[in-house]
Design a protein around this motif. Structure first.
Motif, PDB file in Angstrom:
ATOM      1  N   GLY A 298       0.803  -1.160  -0.100  1.00  0.00           N
ATOM      2  CA  GLY A 298      -0.063   0.026   0.060  1.00  0.00           C
ATOM      3  C   GLY A 298       0.888   1.137   0.146  1.00  0.00           C
ATOM      4  N   THR A 299       2.031   1.191   0.716  1.00  0.00           N
ATOM      5  CA  THR A 299       2.842   2.163   0.700  1.00  0.00           C
ATOM      6  C   THR A 299       3.180   2.502  -0.627  1.00  0.00           C
TER       7      THR A 299
ATOM      8  N   HIS B  87      -2.595   7.998   6.888  1.00  0.00           N
ATOM      9  CA  HIS B  87      -1.550   7.174   7.189  1.00  0.00           C
ATOM     10  C   HIS B  87       0.009   7.722   6.856  1.00  0.00           C
TER      11      HIS B  87
ATOM     12  N   ASP C 246      -6.893   6.394  -0.106  1.00  0.00           N
ATOM     13  CA  ASP C 246      -6.254   5.231   0.463  1.00  0.00           C
ATOM     14  C   ASP C 246      -7.355   4.316   0.931  1.00  0.00           C
TER      15      ASP C 246
ATOM     16  N   GLN D 115      -7.558   0.521   4.572  1.00  0.00           N
ATOM     17  CA  GLN D 115      -8.487  -0.070   5.924  1.00  0.00           C
ATOM     18  C   GLN D 115      -9.754  -0.474   5.619  1.00  0.00           C
TER      19      GLN D 115
ATOM     20  N   SER E 115      -4.217  -2.750  -0.090  1.00  0.00           N
ATOM     21  CA  SER E 115      -2.895  -3.629   0.183  1.00  0.00           C
ATOM     22  C   SER E 115      -3.383  -4.888   0.759  1.00  0.00           C
TER      23      SER E 115
ATOM     24  N   HIS F 245      -2.370  -7.422   2.716  1.00  0.00           N
ATOM     25  CA  HIS F 245      -2.226  -8.088   4.018  1.00  0.00           C
ATOM     26  C   HIS F 245      -3.576  -7.648   4.895  1.00  0.00           C
ATOM     27  N   LYS F 246      -4.238  -6.474   4.589  1.00  0.00           N
ATOM     28  CA  LYS F 246      -5.542  -5.852   5.199  1.00  0.00           C
ATOM     29  C   LYS F 246      -6.596  -6.786   4.960  1.00  0.00           C
TER      30      LYS F 246
HETATM   31  N1  PLP Z   1      -2.614   3.203   4.407  1.00  0.00           N
HETATM   32  C1  PLP Z   1      -3.166   2.610   5.561  1.00  0.00           C
HETATM   33  C2  PLP Z   1      -4.423   3.371   5.701  1.00  0.00           C
HETATM   34  C3  PLP Z   1      -2.587   1.605   6.144  1.00  0.00           C
HETATM   35  O1  PLP Z   1      -3.166   1.494   7.205  1.00  0.00           O
HETATM   36  C4  PLP Z   1      -1.463   1.211   5.953  1.00  0.00           C
HETATM   37  C5  PLP Z   1      -0.677  -0.011   6.608  1.00  0.00           C
HETATM   38  O2  PLP Z   1      -1.190  -0.131   7.762  1.00  0.00           O
HETATM   39  C6  PLP Z   1      -0.836   1.594   4.678  1.00  0.00           C
HETATM   40  C7  PLP Z   1      -1.591   2.550   3.880  1.00  0.00           C
HETATM   41  C8  PLP Z   1       0.187   0.885   4.209  1.00  0.00           C
HETATM   42  O3  PLP Z   1       0.276  -0.454   3.394  1.00  0.00           O
HETATM   43  P1  PLP Z   1       1.343  -1.422   3.242  1.00  0.00           P
HETATM   44  O4  PLP Z   1       1.454  -1.950   4.731  1.00  0.00           O
HETATM   45  O5  PLP Z   1       1.034  -2.347   2.419  1.00  0.00           O
HETATM   46  O6  PLP Z   1       2.518  -0.776   3.008  1.00  0.00           O
END
Ligand code: PLP
Length: 369
Positions: free
Chosen positions: A49-50, A80, A154, A157, A177, A179-180
């Motif tokens: 996600g980042t 985030h 984004d 979540q 992302s 893993h969420k």
């Molecule tokens: N955006 C939000 C709202 C998140 O909660 C997170 C991770 O916790 C991210 C982005 C980042 O995602 P990733 O862990 O896949 O880099």
């Protein structure tokens, strides 16, 4: 994922082994696209996600007809850290949008900020990762588009917990992302609303993977597993949301019964069904996390905890929560495997931990006095 790991081919190769890997990726693209109501061709797989947020937040995001850089990045004060970092915008081109006491983006503040831009990119999350508060994204999108802006959402979540349709949200770009939603860590996606959105400055350049928008040999196994999680999340969304909401309601009723002074953040706003963020004056989050861990219960602090060091939460600060109360914020997340017995076990542990820690804090205050 196992099936994908057994494939030896590189999806960019033209031989049968390569084509088998490519087939898996293209099938995965369909599953991920379905979760957010997008076209498969508009799904760009990333490493997280980042990374998707970094790819999205560039002044060089273009729409087909207008090829001029974006002049400003407006981001909500509760984003985030991967959005708050500002992507590839210069510091001075970034401005914050305030939130109200429940942690909801202020549309008046957004309209005001938009009036001082000419070609903005705006980033507002669909739901906050600490409070779970759902943001007025569709309303924000109308304001952003009327101001000649583009909207990035984004949805890391929110996806898999509430409906997340790119078109009804009015998002031009949307981050996911894996893993969420029950997939593996290290896989994400950026979704475009349509093919008119163009990345004049891709974050990772090299081979022509992901239609030139994200170079690098694809993480085939990660992508396949992401898709399996997306398909399950899409199929089970309504049932799981109802299940988690029933459990969360029970959990919060229990918290209030055991510790009537407890503060549940964002309780006045619409929230994700699986998240609760609360604090008890005088009880520090680090201490409570360790005490609950000893009871076999894994909770997080509401604060950003990037390197194991708890820092004050910018989300709670933006909501006007006092620093001492924010230091006690604990986040409990429920999942599709959480049961009523788990909630009961948590409440029993909370009764024990909160009782012991508040007594200890009162004694310390007594000694100090
Ligand atoms: N955006 C939000 C709202 C998140 O909660 C997170 C991770 O916790 C991210 C982005 C980042 O995602 P990733 O862990 O896949 O880099």
């Amino acid at each position: 994922m196992e099936e994908a790991l057994a494939l030896p081919g590189n999806p960019s190769s033209v031989h049968a082994e390569g084509r088998a890997a490519l087939h898996l990726i293209e099938h995965a693209r369909e599953d991920v696209a379905r979760l957010v109501g997008a076209r498969p061709a508009d799904v760009i797989f990333t490493s997280s996600g980042t990374e998707a947020n970094m790819l999205a937040l560039s002044p060089a995001i273009e729409i087909a007809v207008e090829k001029k850089p974006r002049d400003k990045l407006l981001i909500s004060a509760i984003e985030h850290s991967s959005v708050r970092a500002g992507g590839r915008f210069a510091r001075e081109a970034i401005a914050d949008i305030a939130v109200d006491a429940d942690g909801r983006v202020s549309l008046a503040a957004l309209a005001d900020a938009l009036s001082r831009t000419s070609r903005p990119l705006v980033s507002i999350m669909l739901a906050n990762n600490e409070t779970g508060v759902v943001q007025p994204v569709a309303e924000a999108a109308a304001l952003v588009h009327a101001a000649n802006g583009l909207l990035h959402v984004d949805a890391v979540q929110a996806a898999g917990r509430i409906a997340c349709d790119v078109t009804s949200l009015g998002a031009d770009l949307l981050t996911l992302s894996a893993h969420k939603i029950g997939g593996p860590k290290g896989t994400g996606a950026l979704i475009r609303a349509n093919e008119a959105i163009h990345f004049a400055d891709p974050l990772i350049r090299g081979g022509g993977q992901e239609r030139g928008m994200r170079a690098g040999t694809e993480n085939v196994a990660g992508i396949a597993a992401f898709a399996a999680a997306a398909a399950a999340a899409h199929r089970q969304l309504a049932d799981e949301a109802a299940h988690m909401l029933a459990l969360r309601t029970e959990l919060e009723a229990g918290l209030r019964a055991i510790t009537p002074q407890v503060v549940i953040f964002g309780a006045g706003a619409a929230r994700l069904p699986n998240t609760t963020l609360f604090a008890l004056e005088g009880v520090k989050a680090e201490t409570a996390i360790i005490a609950l861990d000893l009871e076999g219960i894994a909770v997080s602090s509401g604060a950003a905890c990037s390197s194991g060091k708890v820092q004050p939460s910018h989300v709670l600060a933006a909501m006007g929560v006092s620093a001492p109360l924010a230091r006690g914020a604990l986040r409990v997340s429920l999942g599709w495997i959480t049961t009523e017995a788990d909630v009961e076990r948590f409440l029993n542990a909370w009764r024990k931990v909160a009782g012991a820690l508040s007594k200890c804090s009162k004694e310390q205050r007594g000694v100090a006095a």
